[in-house]
Write a protein that holds these residues in place. Structure first.
Motif, PDB file in Angstrom:
ATOM      1  N   MET A   1      34.825  47.473  53.484  1.00  0.00           N
ATOM      2  CA  MET A   1      35.974  46.859  52.849  1.00  0.00           C
ATOM      3  C   MET A   1      37.152  46.893  53.810  1.00  0.00           C
ATOM      4  SD  MET A   1      36.483  47.952  48.894  1.00  0.00           S
ATOM      5  CE  MET A   1      35.414  49.355  49.012  1.00  0.00           C
ATOM      6  N   ASN A   2      37.743  45.743  54.044  1.00  0.00           N
ATOM      7  CA  ASN A   2      38.900  45.739  54.928  1.00  0.00           C
ATOM      8  C   ASN A   2      40.187  45.348  54.219  1.00  0.00           C
ATOM      9  OD1 ASN A   2      38.305  43.059  54.532  1.00  0.00           O
ATOM     10  ND2 ASN A   2      38.304  42.500  56.689  1.00  0.00           N
ATOM     11  N   ALA A   3      40.112  45.108  52.920  1.00  0.00           N
ATOM     12  CA  ALA A   3      41.303  44.726  52.166  1.00  0.00           C
ATOM     13  C   ALA A   3      41.196  45.258  50.742  1.00  0.00           C
ATOM     14  CB  ALA A   3      41.444  43.211  52.136  1.00  0.00           C
ATOM     15  N   ALA A  51      38.517  37.058  49.874  1.00  0.00           N
ATOM     16  CA  ALA A  51      38.019  37.298  48.518  1.00  0.00           C
ATOM     17  C   ALA A  51      39.068  38.021  47.671  1.00  0.00           C
ATOM     18  CB  ALA A  51      36.719  38.096  48.558  1.00  0.00           C
ATOM     19  N   ILE A  52      39.737  38.978  48.264  1.00  0.00           N
ATOM     20  CA  ILE A  52      40.787  39.713  47.535  1.00  0.00           C
ATOM     21  C   ILE A  52      41.917  38.766  47.165  1.00  0.00           C
ATOM     22  CG2 ILE A  52      42.535  41.540  47.707  1.00  0.00           C
ATOM     23  CD1 ILE A  52      39.625  42.522  47.367  1.00  0.00           C
ATOM     24  N   GLN A  53      42.332  37.924  48.090  1.00  0.00           N
ATOM     25  CA  GLN A  53      43.410  36.974  47.798  1.00  0.00           C
ATOM     26  C   GLN A  53      43.014  36.045  46.666  1.00  0.00           C
ATOM     27  OE1 GLN A  53      46.665  36.954  49.403  1.00  0.00           O
ATOM     28  NE2 GLN A  53      46.874  35.957  47.416  1.00  0.00           N
ATOM     29  N   ALA A  54      41.782  35.559  46.686  1.00  0.00           N
ATOM     30  CA  ALA A  54      41.306  34.666  45.618  1.00  0.00           C
ATOM     31  C   ALA A  54      41.289  35.395  44.274  1.00  0.00           C
ATOM     32  CB  ALA A  54      39.910  34.137  45.955  1.00  0.00           C
ATOM     33  N   ALA A  55      40.838  36.643  44.262  1.00  0.00           N
ATOM     34  CA  ALA A  55      40.778  37.405  43.014  1.00  0.00           C
ATOM     35  C   ALA A  55      42.175  37.677  42.455  1.00  0.00           C
ATOM     36  CB  ALA A  55      40.026  38.719  43.230  1.00  0.00           C
ATOM     37  N   PHE A  71      49.543  43.010  44.490  1.00  0.00           N
ATOM     38  CA  PHE A  71      49.600  42.988  45.942  1.00  0.00           C
ATOM     39  C   PHE A  71      48.228  42.707  46.511  1.00  0.00           C
ATOM     40  CE2 PHE A  71      48.760  47.655  45.688  1.00  0.00           C
ATOM     41  CZ  PHE A  71      47.629  47.705  46.486  1.00  0.00           C
ATOM     42  N   VAL A  72      48.245  42.304  47.780  1.00  0.00           N
ATOM     43  CA  VAL A  72      47.057  42.187  48.611  1.00  0.00           C
ATOM     44  C   VAL A  72      47.430  42.847  49.931  1.00  0.00           C
ATOM     45  CG1 VAL A  72      45.537  40.620  49.881  1.00  0.00           C
ATOM     46  CG2 VAL A  72      46.270  40.040  47.552  1.00  0.00           C
ATOM     47  N   ILE A  73      46.618  43.807  50.364  1.00  0.00           N
ATOM     48  CA  ILE A  73      46.837  44.446  51.663  1.00  0.00           C
ATOM     49  C   ILE A  73      45.571  44.236  52.482  1.00  0.00           C
ATOM     50  CG2 ILE A  73      47.262  46.591  52.939  1.00  0.00           C
ATOM     51  CD1 ILE A  73      48.787  47.640  50.544  1.00  0.00           C
ATOM     52  N   ILE A 108      51.575  52.205  46.072  1.00  0.00           N
ATOM     53  CA  ILE A 108      50.541  52.042  47.098  1.00  0.00           C
ATOM     54  C   ILE A 108      51.112  51.339  48.326  1.00  0.00           C
ATOM     55  CG2 ILE A 108      48.312  50.991  47.629  1.00  0.00           C
ATOM     56  CD1 ILE A 108      47.665  51.402  44.581  1.00  0.00           C
ATOM     57  N   ILE A 109      51.940  50.337  48.111  1.00  0.00           N
ATOM     58  CA  ILE A 109      52.586  49.648  49.227  1.00  0.00           C
ATOM     59  C   ILE A 109      53.495  50.623  49.981  1.00  0.00           C
ATOM     60  CG2 ILE A 109      54.300  47.869  49.812  1.00  0.00           C
ATOM     61  CD1 ILE A 109      53.009  46.186  47.518  1.00  0.00           C
TER      62      ILE A 109
END
Length: 181
Positions: A1-3, A51-55, A71-73, A108-109
């Motif tokens: 997992m990278n994001a 995939a994270i951005q889409a979700a 957020f998306v990191i 988390i950010i």
């Protein structure tokens, strides 16, 4: 997992629906999902950045007016995930830094910004469990590093209007360390 991605909503029923939509919309892995005080719902997913951005985009579209934060990191800082899960293995006891926020995403950010800004070890990232919806990040290191890390994390939370408070304790009492760690 990278994001990783996170969505925080105002109510449990909408949170369950949002989680289902996130999982169906993209190839993501569920990391954590559940209710937190006071009746909010937080979902964290992991996977590729796209995939994270889409979700998260899907979650935003179905959450309607229930969305609190998101957020998306793409490149989560070292040890943030372990601190979120309560598995950080920090034995260092130097200066203590705390960043307190109103939302899980902002905590988390802030943790991510802190570890990227200075040489600190995260102790914990507590996301709204048993605290009336508040969240906090604790960290340790040399005083100058802790100050820089706290400032970096606090700056982002303050920009979003969700910073509650920060503290840096240069030389915590040994009994305080027992309570914190």
């Amino acid at each position: 997992m990278n994001a990783i991605g996170l969505v925080e909503v105002k109510n449990i029923s909408k949170g369950i629906k949002v989680t289902d939509e996130m999982l169906k919309s993209a190839g993501v892995n569920l990391i954590q999902s559940g209710s937190v005080c006071p009746g909010k719902f937080v979902t964290i997913v992991g996977g590729s950045l796209s995939a994270i951005q889409a979700a998260v985009d899907r979650a935003v579209s179905v959450s309607e007016d229930a969305l609190i934060d998101k957020f998306v990191i793409g490149n989560l800082g070292d040890k943030v995930f372990e601190a979120m899960c309560g598995t950080a293995n920090t034995t260092e006891r130097k200066a203590l830094g705390i960043v307190e926020t109103f939302t899980a995403a902002s905590a988390i950010i802030a943790a991510d910004a802190a570890v990227k800004a200075a040489n600190v070890s995260l102790i914990e990232v507590r996301v709204a469990r048993g605290m009336g919806g508040k969240c906090f990040v604790t960290m340790t290191g040399e005083v100058a590093d802790v100050k820089a890390a706290v400032e970096a994390g606090a700056r982002l939370a303050a920009e979003d209007g969700v910073l509650i408070n920060t503290e840096v304790i240069a030389n915590p009492h040994p009994e305080l360390w027992e309570a914190v760690m």
